[in-house]
Design a protein around this motif. Structure first.
Motif, PDB file in Angstrom:
ATOM      1  N   TYR A  22       0.805  -1.220   0.000  1.00 17.42           N
ATOM      2  CA  TYR A  22       0.000   0.000   0.000  1.00 17.42           C
ATOM      3  C   TYR A  22       0.840   1.272   0.000  1.00 17.42           C
ATOM      4  N   THR A  23       0.254   2.289  -0.614  1.00 16.52           N
ATOM      5  CA  THR A  23       0.831   3.632  -0.592  1.00 16.52           C
ATOM      6  C   THR A  23      -0.280   4.588  -0.190  1.00 16.52           C
ATOM      7  N   MET A  24       0.111   5.718   0.346  1.00 17.42           N
ATOM      8  CA  MET A  24      -0.861   6.748   0.699  1.00 17.42           C
ATOM      9  C   MET A  24      -0.427   8.048   0.046  1.00 17.42           C
ATOM     10  N   LYS A  25      -1.376   8.672  -0.626  1.00 22.25           N
ATOM     11  CA  LYS A  25      -1.121   9.950  -1.282  1.00 22.25           C
ATOM     12  C   LYS A  25      -1.982  11.004  -0.590  1.00 22.25           C
ATOM     13  N   ILE A  26      -1.341  12.044  -0.094  1.00 19.57           N
ATOM     14  CA  ILE A  26      -2.078  13.129   0.546  1.00 19.57           C
ATOM     15  C   ILE A  26      -2.583  14.065  -0.548  1.00 19.57           C
ATOM     16  N   ILE A  27      -3.910  14.247  -0.565  1.00 25.36           N
ATOM     17  CA  ILE A  27      -4.556  15.098  -1.557  1.00 25.36           C
ATOM     18  C   ILE A  27      -4.570  16.550  -1.083  1.00 25.36           C
ATOM     19  N   ARG A  28      -4.973  16.745   0.158  1.00 24.59           N
ATOM     20  CA  ARG A  28      -5.011  18.081   0.774  1.00 24.59           C
ATOM     21  C   ARG A  28      -4.615  17.946   2.226  1.00 24.59           C
ATOM     22  N   GLN A  29      -4.049  19.011   2.749  1.00 21.27           N
ATOM     23  CA  GLN A  29      -3.664  19.002   4.149  1.00 21.27           C
ATOM     24  C   GLN A  29      -3.830  20.406   4.716  1.00 21.27           C
ATOM     25  N   TYR A  30      -4.403  20.451   5.907  1.00 17.94           N
ATOM     26  CA  TYR A  30      -4.668  21.733   6.570  1.00 17.94           C
ATOM     27  C   TYR A  30      -4.097  21.709   7.978  1.00 17.94           C
ATOM     28  N   GLU A  31      -3.723  22.890   8.452  1.00 21.35           N
ATOM     29  CA  GLU A  31      -3.241  23.039   9.817  1.00 21.35           C
ATOM     30  C   GLU A  31      -4.103  24.087  10.505  1.00 21.35           C
ATOM     31  N   ALA A  32      -4.545  23.778  11.704  1.00 22.83           N
ATOM     32  CA  ALA A  32      -5.313  24.725  12.510  1.00 22.83           C
ATOM     33  C   ALA A  32      -4.936  24.496  13.968  1.00 22.83           C
ATOM     34  N   ASP A  33      -4.332  25.512  14.567  1.00 16.71           N
ATOM     35  CA  ASP A  33      -3.864  25.396  15.954  1.00 16.71           C
ATOM     36  C   ASP A  33      -2.940  24.190  16.085  1.00 16.71           C
ATOM     37  N   ASP A  34      -3.290  23.235  16.949  1.00 16.16           N
ATOM     38  CA  ASP A  34      -2.455  22.047  17.171  1.00 16.16           C
ATOM     39  C   ASP A  34      -2.859  20.871  16.287  1.00 16.16           C
ATOM     40  N   TYR A  35      -3.754  21.100  15.328  1.00 17.63           N
ATOM     41  CA  TYR A  35      -4.309  20.000  14.536  1.00 17.63           C
ATOM     42  C   TYR A  35      -3.837  20.037  13.083  1.00 17.63           C
ATOM     43  N   VAL A  36      -3.640  18.844  12.539  1.00 23.07           N
ATOM     44  CA  VAL A  36      -3.352  18.676  11.115  1.00 23.07           C
ATOM     45  C   VAL A  36      -4.421  17.742  10.567  1.00 23.07           C
ATOM     46  N   ILE A  37      -5.084  18.187   9.513  1.00 18.24           N
ATOM     47  CA  ILE A  37      -6.139  17.408   8.874  1.00 18.24           C
ATOM     48  C   ILE A  37      -5.632  17.017   7.491  1.00 18.24           C
ATOM     49  N   SER A  38      -5.639  15.726   7.215  1.00 20.68           N
ATOM     50  CA  SER A  38      -5.095  15.212   5.957  1.00 20.68           C
ATOM     51  C   SER A  38      -6.158  14.408   5.218  1.00 20.68           C
ATOM     52  N   GLU A  39      -6.403  14.775   3.965  1.00 19.38           N
ATOM     53  CA  GLU A  39      -7.265  13.993   3.090  1.00 19.38           C
ATOM     54  C   GLU A  39      -6.340  13.144   2.216  1.00 19.38           C
ATOM     55  N   PHE A  40      -6.632  11.838   2.113  1.00 19.01           N
ATOM     56  CA  PHE A  40      -5.708  10.949   1.424  1.00 19.01           C
ATOM     57  C   PHE A  40      -6.424   9.906   0.575  1.00 19.01           C
ATOM     58  N   ILE A  41      -5.631   9.277  -0.291  1.00 20.31           N
ATOM     59  CA  ILE A  41      -6.056   8.083  -1.023  1.00 20.31           C
ATOM     60  C   ILE A  41      -5.043   6.992  -0.698  1.00 20.31           C
ATOM     61  N   MET A  42      -5.541   5.875  -0.183  1.00 18.03           N
ATOM     62  CA  MET A  42      -4.698   4.718   0.061  1.00 18.03           C
ATOM     63  C   MET A  42      -4.937   3.735  -1.083  1.00 18.03           C
ATOM     64  N   LYS A  43      -3.865   3.194  -1.623  1.00 14.22           N
ATOM     65  CA  LYS A  43      -3.964   2.256  -2.746  1.00 14.22           C
ATOM     66  C   LYS A  43      -3.088   1.056  -2.431  1.00 14.22           C
ATOM     67  N   GLY A  44      -3.654  -0.144  -2.586  1.00 13.40           N
ATOM     68  CA  GLY A  44      -2.870  -1.340  -2.322  1.00 13.40           C
ATOM     69  C   GLY A  44      -3.576  -2.592  -2.803  1.00 13.40           C
ATOM     70  N   THR A  45      -2.801  -3.655  -2.950  1.00 14.77           N
ATOM     71  CA  THR A  45      -3.329  -4.935  -3.394  1.00 14.77           C
ATOM     72  C   THR A  45      -3.886  -5.696  -2.193  1.00 14.77           C
ATOM     73  N   HIS A  46      -5.154  -6.082  -2.288  1.00 12.84           N
ATOM     74  CA  HIS A  46      -5.875  -6.745  -1.205  1.00 12.84           C
ATOM     75  C   HIS A  46      -5.504  -8.227  -1.172  1.00 12.84           C
ATOM     76  N   VAL A  47      -4.469  -8.571  -0.399  1.00 17.92           N
ATOM     77  CA  VAL A  47      -4.004  -9.964  -0.345  1.00 17.92           C
ATOM     78  C   VAL A  47      -4.234 -10.624   1.005  1.00 17.92           C
ATOM     79  N   GLY A  48      -4.694  -9.861   1.994  1.00 18.28           N
ATOM     80  CA  GLY A  48      -4.946 -10.427   3.316  1.00 18.28           C
ATOM     81  C   GLY A  48      -6.415 -10.312   3.690  1.00 18.28           C
ATOM     82  N   ASP A  49      -6.843 -11.156   4.629  1.00 20.47           N
ATOM     83  CA  ASP A  49      -8.207 -11.108   5.142  1.00 20.47           C
ATOM     84  C   ASP A  49      -8.427  -9.769   5.848  1.00 20.47           C
ATOM     85  N   PHE A  50      -9.546  -9.132   5.563  1.00 22.57           N
ATOM     86  CA  PHE A  50      -9.847  -7.827   6.168  1.00 22.57           C
ATOM     87  C   PHE A  50     -11.248  -7.878   6.740  1.00 22.57           C
ATOM     88  N   PHE A  51     -11.345  -7.955   8.064  1.00 19.31           N
ATOM     89  CA  PHE A  51     -12.635  -8.026   8.752  1.00 19.31           C
ATOM     90  C   PHE A  51     -13.542  -9.096   8.141  1.00 19.31           C
TER      91      PHE A  51
END
Length: 97
Positions: A22-51
């Protein structure tokens, strides 16, 4: 649900086991006071059991948002959400009722 530092470690290990390339690409990122808000796209090959969802060996893209509180250069709180529903529905991993 993973809680605390050990929980975050377990979460990251589970993601890496499910999507080892998997890789993660940050699309947008904002900073406000002590907070960082990140919008991302995660992309990866589904090879393991997930829930309980059997691996598909398909490359999946999942969008999400992370909200992190930063103090003295360290993440002290983390929250976020991913839009797995849309991706799983699109790839027929879940069905409507």
């Amino acid at each position: 649900m993973f809680i605390g530092i050990d929980g975050m470690r377990q979460h990251l290990e589970a993601v890496k086991k499910t999507y080892p390339d998997y890789t993660m690409k940050i699309i947008r990122q904002y900073e406000a006071d002590d907070y960082v808000i990140s919008e991302f796209i995660m992309k990866g090959t589904h090879v393991g059991d997930f829930f309980g969802i059997t691996p598909t060996n398909k490359v999946l893209e999942i969008t999400g948002v992370d909200i992190d509180k930063i103090i003295d250069g360290k993440i002290v709180e983390h929250g976020g959400a991913t839009n797995t529903f849309e991706t799983f529905f699109e790839h027929h991993l879940i069905k409507s009722v």
